[in-house]
Design an enzyme around this catalytic site. Structure first.
Site, short mmCIF file in Angstrom:
data_model
loop_
_atom_site.label_atom_id
_atom_site.label_comp_id
_atom_site.label_asym_id
_atom_site.label_seq_id
_atom_site.Cartn_x
_atom_site.Cartn_y
_atom_site.Cartn_z
N ASP A 46 0.83 -1.21 0.00
CA ASP A 46 0.00 0.00 0.00
C ASP A 46 0.86 1.26 0.00
OD1 ASP A 46 -2.74 0.71 -0.21
OD2 ASP A 46 -2.64 1.56 1.80
N CYS A 137 -11.22 4.32 -4.31
CA CYS A 137 -10.14 4.27 -3.32
C CYS A 137 -10.53 5.05 -2.07
CB CYS A 137 -8.86 4.83 -3.95
SG CYS A 137 -7.54 5.15 -2.78
N TYR A 141 -12.88 2.63 1.24
CA TYR A 141 -12.16 2.59 2.53
C TYR A 141 -12.95 3.27 3.64
CZ TYR A 141 -7.82 0.23 1.34
OH TYR A 141 -6.90 -0.73 1.00
N TYR A 165 -9.37 4.93 8.84
CA TYR A 165 -10.34 5.00 7.74
C TYR A 165 -11.78 5.16 8.24
CZ TYR A 165 -6.31 3.97 4.93
OH TYR A 165 -5.09 4.06 4.33
N GLU A 207 -10.08 -2.80 -5.89
CA GLU A 207 -10.01 -2.69 -4.42
C GLU A 207 -10.17 -4.07 -3.78
OE1 GLU A 207 -9.06 -0.35 -2.48
OE2 GLU A 207 -8.90 1.24 -3.94
C1 NSP Z 1 -5.40 0.12 -2.36
C2 NSP Z 1 -5.90 1.23 -1.51
N1 NSP Z 1 -7.16 1.73 -1.76
C3 NSP Z 1 -7.61 2.77 -0.96
C4 NSP Z 1 -6.86 3.31 0.05
C5 NSP Z 1 -7.40 4.42 0.89
N2 NSP Z 1 -6.98 5.68 0.45
C6 NSP Z 1 -5.59 2.78 0.23
N3 NSP Z 1 -4.79 3.25 1.21
N4 NSP Z 1 -5.11 1.72 -0.54
#
Ligand code: NSP
Length: 222
Positions: A46, A137, A141, A165, A207
């Protein structure tokens, strides 16, 4: 009152969102069964993902038709991502992963595919397509975070991730982007509307795949 564009878009991915909530990575965060190695792999991936995501947000900012939207996406590229990366740095330390190990990591296939798709769309598509492709994204989350906050976790590291989140401040950031999509949706042609919906669904799928990648500690076959 007529349903908003964004509400209809969210409903169009209800199958994907249900699959995300049922994924063992997500259920494992709250019942504590997520293997630490899978979480560490995910966090490392990430950190790589967020660097590319920040580039995508900066590209969306550069195409924004209003000063306020440009400021919003540019500030998210700089600040929201910095906050997430800070969380990752702390988590990696707690998981016993050194800066050197983290720096050596290369993006796994799903990570590279997701970020490549994001960047190709924000660079080659319209502004509306850019907003649609980056939105899952943020949005997924925030919804997952709120849901998991309700359920809790026995693991302090997982609780910290969930708290980031599930936080109200994160929800407010996401609400601004959703409002921008609703504003932009008013001027869309049928063709552009179909593209936005397609991009939104595709990155929603990514996702789910990103969590699967973390869970399985996905690697390149060759
Ligand atoms: C893959 C992914 N998707 C969403 C998020 C949240 N911004 C993240 N940190 N990483």
């Amino acid at each position: 009152m007529a349903e908003s564009y964004s509400s209809r878009l969210w409903e169009s991915i209800s199958d994907i969102y249900s699959a995300i909530l049922a994924h063992p990575f997500i259920t494992g965060l709250t019942d504590g069964t997520l293997p630490e190695q899978s979480f560490a792999f995910y966090v490392m991936q990430d950190a790589l993902y967020l660097r590319e995501y920040a580039r995508a947000l900066a590209a969306v900012a550069s195409r924004a038709p209003t000063a306020s939207a440009m400021r919003m996406f540019a500030s998210h590229a700089a600040e929201a991502i910095a906050a997430e990366l800070e969380l990752h740095t702390t988590l990696l330390g707690e998981l016993g992963i050194s800066k050197e190990d983290a720096a050596r990591a290369e993006p796994a296939p799903t990570n590279l595919a997701y970020t490549s798709y994001l960047l190709a769309t924000v660079r080659g598509g319209s502004y509306a397509e850019g907003v649609g492709v980056v939105l899952p994204c943020y949005w997924i989350y925030s919804e997952v975070g709120k849901e998991l906050l309700r359920l809790g976790s026995p693991d302090a590291r997982y609780r910290r991730w969930i708290a980031t989140y599930g936080a109200e401040e994160y929800g407010q950031v996401v609400a601004e982007v959703i409002a921008e999509l609703d504003r932009v949706s008013l001027g869309l042609s049928a063709e552009e509307n179909a593209s936005v919906r397609r991009h939104f669904r595709t990155t929603s799928r990514y996702e789910w795949m990103f969590w699967q990648m973390g869970y399985a500690q996905e690697s390149w076959p060759l």
